[in-house]
Write an enzyme that holds these catalytic residues in place. Structure first.
Site, PDB file in Angstrom:
ATOM      1  CG  LEU A 125      -1.943  -1.188   1.248  1.00 26.93           C
ATOM      2  CD1 LEU A 125      -2.842  -1.094   2.474  1.00 26.93           C
ATOM      3  CD2 LEU A 125      -2.797  -1.273  -0.017  1.00 26.93           C
ATOM      4  CG  ASP A 172       3.501   3.353  -5.743  1.00 25.51           C
ATOM      5  OD1 ASP A 172       2.537   3.034  -6.472  1.00 25.51           O
ATOM      6  OD2 ASP A 172       4.364   2.541  -5.367  1.00 25.51           O
TER       7      ASP A 172
HETATM    8  C1  GLA Z   1       5.117  -0.601  -7.057  1.00 31.35           C
HETATM    9  C2  GLA Z   1       5.858   0.524  -7.756  1.00 31.35           C
HETATM   10  C3  GLA Z   1       4.937   1.245  -8.754  1.00 31.35           C
HETATM   11  C4  GLA Z   1       4.234   0.269  -9.682  1.00 31.35           C
HETATM   12  C5  GLA Z   1       3.617  -0.905  -8.900  1.00 31.35           C
HETATM   13  C6  GLA Z   1       3.083  -1.966  -9.814  1.00 31.35           C
HETATM   14  O1  GLA Z   1       4.115  -0.092  -6.252  1.00 31.35           O
HETATM   15  O2  GLA Z   1       6.352   1.463  -6.829  1.00 31.35           O
HETATM   16  O3  GLA Z   1       5.678   2.200  -9.474  1.00 31.35           O
HETATM   17  O4  GLA Z   1       5.101  -0.196 -10.672  1.00 31.35           O
HETATM   18  O5  GLA Z   1       4.541  -1.493  -8.016  1.00 31.35           O
HETATM   19  O6  GLA Z   1       2.063  -1.469 -10.605  1.00 31.35           O
END
Ligand code: GLA
Length: 383
Positions: A125, A172
């Site tokens: 998360l 994120d």
């Molecule tokens: C992690 C990475 C994101 C993304 C997700 C998969 O959370 O930090 O940049 O690549 O995995 O979608």
């Protein structure tokens, strides 16, 4: 929470001049593992996140207390921002400050800082991005750097790529920087254009379930997938003149079967089909077709399981258990290899589905999952 933060700041630093900040975690609804392939992603921010209270010092030290990470103060100075494996969480703080300095911004003074988090750590998360954006935002505010929100997100990504050593995309950090309450964003990770979309689910609710399987080795597996996509692009780009893997057409995908190894072809197929699902799902949501949206989420999970191979027994069991218990759609969220699942369930069936899922999962896996019912929150802010 705010009161508690102020009390702790006083206790640890004997100061009453701290400002309290909140940086959310995030859940990605769909568009997984395509933010480093120029694709669309569709995340929202959470009411679980990282709280910080901070005030400027008159020297160049940063002094941090953090519950639950350390009882002792962790101290470093702005001129020696180096990685220290024994304090992995503090590396995100140092990395964030370094990302600001590396861009040429001036920071004159350090800070006293107390941190508390409500996000499960290592659960997919984004507790690390939440911490990065908290720090970047605090230094922006205290030093009047006037960074705009996409710039903050880019700095956060730089922490992962350049300091921590994960080739992650920008999803994120971007959602944590730009989120709006009750909205998800549809982000084009190629252009960084984004659209706030109301997350109106009618008689349905979002349910997040933590498999409680720690995401061990996730970083190295993540970098492996990143490399497989790079390998694919290095072959398909000269052949089809594409900019990134997400711009492959259906026909080009079909033709690429003969050009790629079986594994790299499946990785590519996930990327190309996930891009389509994400575009379709944001339309379905905007048209009020919640069940269609949820079905695309489940299809996304199947692709992450079979083609991208980032799920594992715990996440697969959890998705199956949720669907068997009545969820209309469910998928792993984040990097995978453990962590959380996000599901759409009828609000009046929430209790029943939670209970049944808990039983099925615990019987098969041997330990319990944890449930969070969530509402989309604002991005990083002063509270
Ligand atoms: C992690 C990475 C994101 C993304 C997700 C998969 O959370 O930090 O940049 O690549 O995995 O979608």
């Amino acid at each position: 929470m705010k009161k508690n933060m102020i009390e702790n700041f006083k206790k640890h630093f004997n100061r009453t001049d701290g400002q309290v900040y909140y940086s959310p975690g995030r859940v990605n609804l769909i568009g997984e593992h395509i933010d480093y392939n120029g694709g669309f992603v569709f995340p929202c921010a959470l009411s679980y996140g990282t709280y910080g209270i901070a005030a400027m010092r008159d020297d160049r030290y940063v002094r941090v207390f953090s519950n639950p990470f350390s009882k002792e103060a962790y101290i470093f100075d702005l001129d020696h921002l180096v990685k220290d494996q024994t304090h992995a969480w503090a590396d995100y703080i140092k990395g964030s400050i370094k990302a600001i300095l590396d861009k040429g911004y001036k920071i004159e003074f350090g800070i006293d800082l107390y941190i508390e988090g409500t996000l499960p750590v290592n659960a997919g998360l984004s507790s690390s991005s939440s911490l990065e954006l908290l720090i970047i935002y605090i230094f922006d505010q205290l030093n009047n750097l006037k960074l705009n929100r996409p710039e903050m997100a880019i700095l956060g990504k730089n922490v992962e790529n350049n300091f921590i050593g994960v080739n992650s995309g920008i999803m994120d950090q971007f959602i944590i920087a730009t989120a709006k309450k009750n909205h998800a964003i549809l982000l084009n990770t190629d252009t960084l254009d984004y659209q706030q979309i109301p997350l109106y689910l009618k008689e349905y609710s979002l349910l997040i379930v933590n498999s409680n399987k720690q995401r061990g080795l996730a970083d190295s597996k993540y970098n492996e997938r990143y490399q497989e996509c790079q390998d694919s692009l290095s072959i398909l780009k000269p052949k089809f003149g594409i900019k990134n893997l997400c711009s492959l057409t259906d026909e080009q995908l079909e033709l690429s079967k003969d050009l790629l190894s079986e594994t790299v072809y499946r990785r590519t197929r996930h990327v190309q089909t996930e891009q389509m699902r994400t575009i379709l799902s944001s339309k379905a949501l905007q048209d009020g077709h919640i069940e269609a949206f949820a079905k695309l989420m489940t299809a996304s999970h199947m692709s992450l399981k079979n083609d991208y191979e980032v799920t594992g027994i715990e996440l697969d069991t959890l998705v199956d258990a949720l669907l068997d218990s009545g969820a209309v759609g469910a998928r792993m969220t984040g990097a995978g290899f453990g962590g959380c699942v996000v599901a759409i369930v009828k609000t009046d069936e929430l209790e029943k589905i939670t209970k049944l899922t808990q039983e099925i999962y615990t019987n098969k896996i041997g330990y319990e999952p944890s449930f969070y019912s969530v509402l989309p929150e604002d991005g990083v802010s002063i509270i």
